[in-house]
Scaffold this motif. Structure first.
Motif, PDB file in Angstrom:
ATOM      1  N   LEU A  25       0.845  -1.182   0.000  1.00  0.00           N
ATOM      2  CA  LEU A  25       0.000   0.000   0.000  1.00  0.00           C
ATOM      3  C   LEU A  25       0.885   1.237   0.000  1.00  0.00           C
ATOM      4  CD1 LEU A  25      -2.558  -1.084   2.732  1.00  0.00           C
ATOM      5  CD2 LEU A  25      -2.919  -1.078   0.266  1.00  0.00           C
ATOM      6  N   PRO A  26       0.421   2.328  -0.590  1.00  0.00           N
ATOM      7  CA  PRO A  26       1.213   3.558  -0.511  1.00  0.00           C
ATOM      8  C   PRO A  26       1.300   4.010   0.939  1.00  0.00           C
ATOM      9  CG  PRO A  26      -0.957   4.003  -1.423  1.00  0.00           C
ATOM     10  CD  PRO A  26      -0.836   2.512  -1.282  1.00  0.00           C
ATOM     11  N   PRO A  27       2.370   4.706   1.299  1.00  0.00           N
ATOM     12  CA  PRO A  27       2.501   5.142   2.698  1.00  0.00           C
ATOM     13  C   PRO A  27       1.404   6.129   3.074  1.00  0.00           C
ATOM     14  CG  PRO A  27       4.237   6.097   1.321  1.00  0.00           C
ATOM     15  CD  PRO A  27       3.470   5.140   0.465  1.00  0.00           C
ATOM     16  N   ILE A  28       0.991   6.051   4.320  1.00  0.00           N
ATOM     17  CA  ILE A  28      -0.014   6.966   4.866  1.00  0.00           C
ATOM     18  C   ILE A  28       0.688   7.795   5.934  1.00  0.00           C
ATOM     19  CG2 ILE A  28      -2.157   7.132   6.186  1.00  0.00           C
ATOM     20  CD1 ILE A  28      -2.997   4.496   4.897  1.00  0.00           C
ATOM     21  N   TYR A  29       0.554   9.085   5.839  1.00  0.00           N
ATOM     22  CA  TYR A  29       1.192   9.980   6.790  1.00  0.00           C
ATOM     23  C   TYR A  29       0.150  10.525   7.749  1.00  0.00           C
ATOM     24  CZ  TYR A  29       4.889   9.616   3.370  1.00  0.00           C
ATOM     25  OH  TYR A  29       5.833   9.118   2.521  1.00  0.00           O
ATOM     26  N   PHE A  30       0.495  10.520   9.035  1.00  0.00           N
ATOM     27  CA  PHE A  30      -0.437  11.035  10.034  1.00  0.00           C
ATOM     28  C   PHE A  30       0.337  11.556  11.225  1.00  0.00           C
ATOM     29  CE2 PHE A  30      -0.246   6.390  10.163  1.00  0.00           C
ATOM     30  CZ  PHE A  30       0.245   6.145  11.432  1.00  0.00           C
ATOM     31  N   GLU A  31      -0.258  12.529  11.910  1.00  0.00           N
ATOM     32  CA  GLU A  31       0.378  13.108  13.098  1.00  0.00           C
ATOM     33  C   GLU A  31       0.065  12.298  14.348  1.00  0.00           C
ATOM     34  OE1 GLU A  31      -1.816  15.536  11.286  1.00  0.00           O
ATOM     35  OE2 GLU A  31      -0.101  15.739   9.965  1.00  0.00           O
TER      36      GLU A  31
END
Length: 135
Positions: A25-31
C-alpha cells in the motif's frame, strides 16, 4: 462475520476461513497514530483476556502466531479484516473473533481530520499457557 462480495471480512456476520496475501500500500502519513484504550499493554492484555482457545487446537496442542491485517476506520472500528498468516481455520477464526470483540480505538489523525489506517496485529496462541489457565 462473513466474507462479502469483495472478499473482505466484516465483524457483523459469520466468518469463512481464508488466507490472503498482503498487498503493498502507498505510505499513509499522520500526526496521531490510532490508539487502543489503555495503550499497547492493555491491547495485548485484552487479546489474551478475550481469547477462547478452540478445543481441538488445544487438545492437539496447536499454537503459534496468527497475523491479522485490518484497517482502523475513522470511527476507531476494525474493518477489512483478513488473515495474512494463519495456523488453521479454528485458530484463524478465533483471532478474527477476538479483534472484532475489542472496544473501538481512537482513530488516527492527519491535518486535524480522522483517517483510516491499515494495521497488522499478531494474535499469539500458546497451548501450554492456555492449559495452565484452565487448571
Amino acid at each position: 462475520r462473513l466474507t462479502d462480495v469483495t472478499g473482505v471480512q466484516t465483524c457483523a456476520l459469520p466468518i469463512l476461513h481464508q488466507v490472503v496475501l498482503t498487498q503493498d500500500l502507498p505510505p499513509i502519513y499522520f500526526e496521531k497514530a490510532p490508539r487502543f484504550p489503555g495503550g499497547e499493554k492493555n491491547f495485548l492484555k485484552s487479546i489474551q483476556d478475550s481469547m477462547i482457545y478452540p478445543p481441538e487446537s488445544l487438545k492437539n496442542k496447536i499454537g503459534g502466531r496468527v497475523a491479522v491485517s485490518l484497517i482502523i476506520d475513522t470511527m476507531g472500528f476494525p474493518k477489512n479484516i483478513k488473515i495474512v498468516k494463519g495456523i488453521n481455520p479454528e485458530l484463524d477464526s478465533e483471532a478474527i473473533r477476538i479483534i472484532c470483540s475489542l472496544p473501538p480505538w481512537s482513530p488516527a489523525e492527519s491535518n486535524g481530520r480522522k483517517i483510516a489506517v491499515p494495521f497488522t496485529v499478531p494474535v499469539t496462541f500458546d497451548p501450554k499457557k492456555a492449559l495452565k489457565k484452565n487448571n
